[in-house]
Design a protein around this motif. Structure first.
Motif, PDB file in Angstrom:
ATOM      1  N   THR A 141       0.825  -1.211   0.000  1.00  0.00           N
ATOM      2  CA  THR A 141       0.000   0.000   0.000  1.00  0.00           C
ATOM      3  C   THR A 141       0.855   1.254   0.000  1.00  0.00           C
ATOM      4  OG1 THR A 141      -1.789  -1.138   1.171  1.00  0.00           O
ATOM      5  CG2 THR A 141      -1.790   1.268   1.265  1.00  0.00           C
ATOM      6  N   LEU A 142       1.916   1.232   0.780  1.00  0.00           N
ATOM      7  CA  LEU A 142       2.818   2.379   0.840  1.00  0.00           C
ATOM      8  C   LEU A 142       3.449   2.643  -0.526  1.00  0.00           C
ATOM      9  CD1 LEU A 142       4.002   4.425   2.889  1.00  0.00           C
ATOM     10  CD2 LEU A 142       5.878   2.815   3.262  1.00  0.00           C
ATOM     11  N   ILE A 143       3.855   1.577  -1.197  1.00  0.00           N
ATOM     12  CA  ILE A 143       4.451   1.705  -2.530  1.00  0.00           C
ATOM     13  C   ILE A 143       3.419   2.197  -3.543  1.00  0.00           C
ATOM     14  CG2 ILE A 143       5.323   0.323  -4.462  1.00  0.00           C
ATOM     15  CD1 ILE A 143       6.866  -1.343  -2.336  1.00  0.00           C
ATOM     16  N   LYS A 144       2.243   1.592  -3.536  1.00  0.00           N
ATOM     17  CA  LYS A 144       1.207   1.970  -4.503  1.00  0.00           C
ATOM     18  C   LYS A 144       0.808   3.431  -4.344  1.00  0.00           C
ATOM     19  CE  LYS A 144      -3.412   0.725  -6.115  1.00  0.00           C
ATOM     20  NZ  LYS A 144      -4.594  -0.164  -5.924  1.00  0.00           N
ATOM     21  N   ASN A 145       0.829   3.918  -3.105  1.00  0.00           N
ATOM     22  CA  ASN A 145       0.446   5.308  -2.857  1.00  0.00           C
ATOM     23  C   ASN A 145       1.462   6.320  -3.375  1.00  0.00           C
ATOM     24  OD1 ASN A 145      -1.960   4.615  -1.668  1.00  0.00           O
ATOM     25  ND2 ASN A 145      -1.220   4.792   0.433  1.00  0.00           N
ATOM     26  N   GLN A 146       2.621   5.828  -3.841  1.00  0.00           N
ATOM     27  CA  GLN A 146       3.614   6.714  -4.446  1.00  0.00           C
ATOM     28  C   GLN A 146       3.465   6.792  -5.964  1.00  0.00           C
ATOM     29  OE1 GLN A 146       5.553   8.698  -2.540  1.00  0.00           O
ATOM     30  NE2 GLN A 146       4.248   7.777  -0.973  1.00  0.00           N
ATOM     31  N   ALA A 147       2.366   6.227  -6.464  1.00  0.00           N
ATOM     32  CA  ALA A 147       2.109   6.273  -7.911  1.00  0.00           C
ATOM     33  C   ALA A 147       1.855   7.698  -8.366  1.00  0.00           C
ATOM     34  CB  ALA A 147       0.922   5.390  -8.254  1.00  0.00           C
ATOM     35  N   CYS A 148       2.337   8.025  -9.543  1.00  0.00           N
ATOM     36  CA  CYS A 148       2.053   9.336 -10.128  1.00  0.00           C
ATOM     37  C   CYS A 148       0.543   9.485 -10.305  1.00  0.00           C
ATOM     38  CB  CYS A 148       2.744   9.469 -11.483  1.00  0.00           C
ATOM     39  SG  CYS A 148       4.544   9.405 -11.386  1.00  0.00           S
ATOM     40  N   GLY A 149       0.046  10.664  -9.957  1.00  0.00           N
ATOM     41  CA  GLY A 149      -1.375  10.924 -10.079  1.00  0.00           C
ATOM     42  C   GLY A 149      -2.156  10.690  -8.812  1.00  0.00           C
ATOM     43  N   THR A 150      -1.490  10.193  -7.738  1.00  0.00           N
ATOM     44  CA  THR A 150      -2.179  10.020  -6.459  1.00  0.00           C
ATOM     45  C   THR A 150      -1.860  11.182  -5.544  1.00  0.00           C
ATOM     46  OG1 THR A 150      -0.389   8.811  -5.370  1.00  0.00           O
ATOM     47  CG2 THR A 150      -1.913   7.526  -6.693  1.00  0.00           C
ATOM     48  N   SER A 151      -2.735  11.430  -4.599  1.00  0.00           N
ATOM     49  CA  SER A 151      -2.579  12.607  -3.735  1.00  0.00           C
ATOM     50  C   SER A 151      -1.413  12.488  -2.774  1.00  0.00           C
ATOM     51  CB  SER A 151      -3.879  12.843  -2.946  1.00  0.00           C
ATOM     52  OG  SER A 151      -4.195  11.714  -2.159  1.00  0.00           O
ATOM     53  N   THR A 152      -0.997  11.250  -2.463  1.00  0.00           N
ATOM     54  CA  THR A 152       0.073  11.064  -1.479  1.00  0.00           C
ATOM     55  C   THR A 152       1.439  10.870  -2.118  1.00  0.00           C
ATOM     56  OG1 THR A 152      -0.338   8.680  -1.408  1.00  0.00           O
ATOM     57  CG2 THR A 152      -1.530  10.055   0.182  1.00  0.00           C
ATOM     58  N   ALA A 153       1.508  10.875  -3.443  1.00  0.00           N
ATOM     59  CA  ALA A 153       2.777  10.611  -4.117  1.00  0.00           C
ATOM     60  C   ALA A 153       3.777  11.730  -3.867  1.00  0.00           C
ATOM     61  CB  ALA A 153       2.553  10.436  -5.609  1.00  0.00           C
ATOM     62  N   SER A 154       4.989  11.324  -3.525  1.00  0.00           N
ATOM     63  CA  SER A 154       6.060  12.298  -3.352  1.00  0.00           C
ATOM     64  C   SER A 154       6.755  12.512  -4.691  1.00  0.00           C
ATOM     65  CB  SER A 154       7.061  11.794  -2.309  1.00  0.00           C
ATOM     66  OG  SER A 154       7.621  10.560  -2.732  1.00  0.00           O
ATOM     67  N   SER A 155       7.739  13.377  -4.712  1.00  0.00           N
ATOM     68  CA  SER A 155       8.466  13.644  -5.954  1.00  0.00           C
ATOM     69  C   SER A 155       9.871  13.060  -5.843  1.00  0.00           C
ATOM     70  CB  SER A 155       8.554  15.145  -6.198  1.00  0.00           C
ATOM     71  OG  SER A 155       9.206  15.418  -7.403  1.00  0.00           O
TER      72      SER A 155
END
Length: 310
Positions: A141-155
């Motif tokens: 879940t932590l990895i998936k939430n770093q997907a481009c286009g998600t609100s929690t994704a870092s740069s």
């Protein structure tokens, strides 16, 4: 595609005819897309066309086996045999190789210093086996939430939405997230005439890579799962299921030639077991940044990432 550009210096040609030929060559090259210096790692014939694969990029490129291209095909085969660099030009907006030039001695030295047959081990105090399935799922879940286009994704975010290329960078970034949480993993590389479906379109790859994570199941037995939200957005899967997804015959003829597990620090493994590393993630972050705004199966070929370097 990934390329490595060595700094080259050219002496001015004193001969006027040579200068004229060089000028014509430069004009011709400007009409093409320069993929830069790279090393071919495979060439095979399919339906009368030669499909060529290069280091790092998962995309296939093609060249017609015509008399006009005979010298280019010969250069590709020689470079494949010697694992040496060539400069490749393609027709704009296509995967078709239009021109090939031999790499210089300086290019050869550069690649020999970067591409190695020696697997580099890391001494690490990280935990290599996650304690339970709950931890495995939380890491997913932590990895998936770093997907481009998600609100929690870092740069830079991870480009799961753009499967055309960049699996090497996605896998390396996924591993970094595990490391940041005290864990480590392996990677699995699968090679062949791969076809995969995103649900809306199909992509073709010469190889694919994702992280292979060990964990303890409810009985305390160690099992392994692949984490790859680009193909499986719902959760971790067995490596068998993952490889099967890489040969989706609804997208056309597909097959796996071989696969291999590596240490997690391996950035790229060629089919002949040569390795590249990106320990500081400079290349990884650069590739992900270039691909970050893309989704689906276009553009194809992927944007040039030759400026990322090592």
């Amino acid at each position: 595609m990934m390329v490595f550009v060595a700094a080259l210096s050219f002496n001015a040609c004193s001969d006027s005819n040579a200068e004229k030929l060089m000028g014509q060559n430069e004009t011709s090259n400007k009409a093409l897309t320069d993929l830069g210096k790279t090393i071919p790692v495979g060439i095979e014939k399919e339906n009368g066309t030669l499909k060529v694969s290069f280091i790092v990029t998962a995309q296939f490129y093609t060249i017609e086996p015509t008399q006009e291209n005979e010298k280019y095909v010969s250069l590709i085969r020689e470079a494949l045999k010697n694992e040496s660099p060539i400069q490749v030009f393609i027709k704009p907006g296509t995967h078709e190789i239009a021109k090939v030039e031999k790499g210089s001695e300086e290019d050869v030295r550069f690649f020999k210093s970067a591409l190695t047959k020696e697997a580099k081990n890391e001494s690490s105090k990280l935990t290599s086996v996650l304690p339970n399935v709950a931890t495995l799922n939380s890491m997913f879940t932590l990895i998936k939430n770093q997907a481009c286009g998600t609100s929690t994704a870092s740069s830079p975010c991870i480009t799961f939405r753009y499967p055309v290329d960049g699996c090497y960078a996605r896998a390396h970034k996924m591993r970094q997230i595990l490391i940041n949480n005290g864990y480590d993993c392996e990677k699995q590389f699968v090679y062949g005439n791969l076809k995969a479906s995103t649900g809306t379109c199909c992509v073709a790859w010469s190889y694919h890579v994702a992280i292979l994570v060990s964990y303890k199941n409810a009985a305390g037995v160690t099992e392994k799962r692949i984490i790859d939200p680009s193909l499986f957005p719902s959760g971790p899967v067995t490596d068998t299921a993952w490889r099967n997804a890489c040969i989706n015959t609804s997208c056309g003829s597909a097959s796996v030639s071989t696969y291999a597990n590596t240490a997690g620090n391996v950035y790229y493994r060629s089919p002949s077991a040569s390795y590249l590393y990106d320990n500081n993630l400079v290349n990884t972050n650069c590739v992900l940044t270039i691909f970050s705004s893309l989704s689906g199966c276009s553009p194809s070929p992927a944007p040039n990432v030759g400026g990322c370097g090592f």
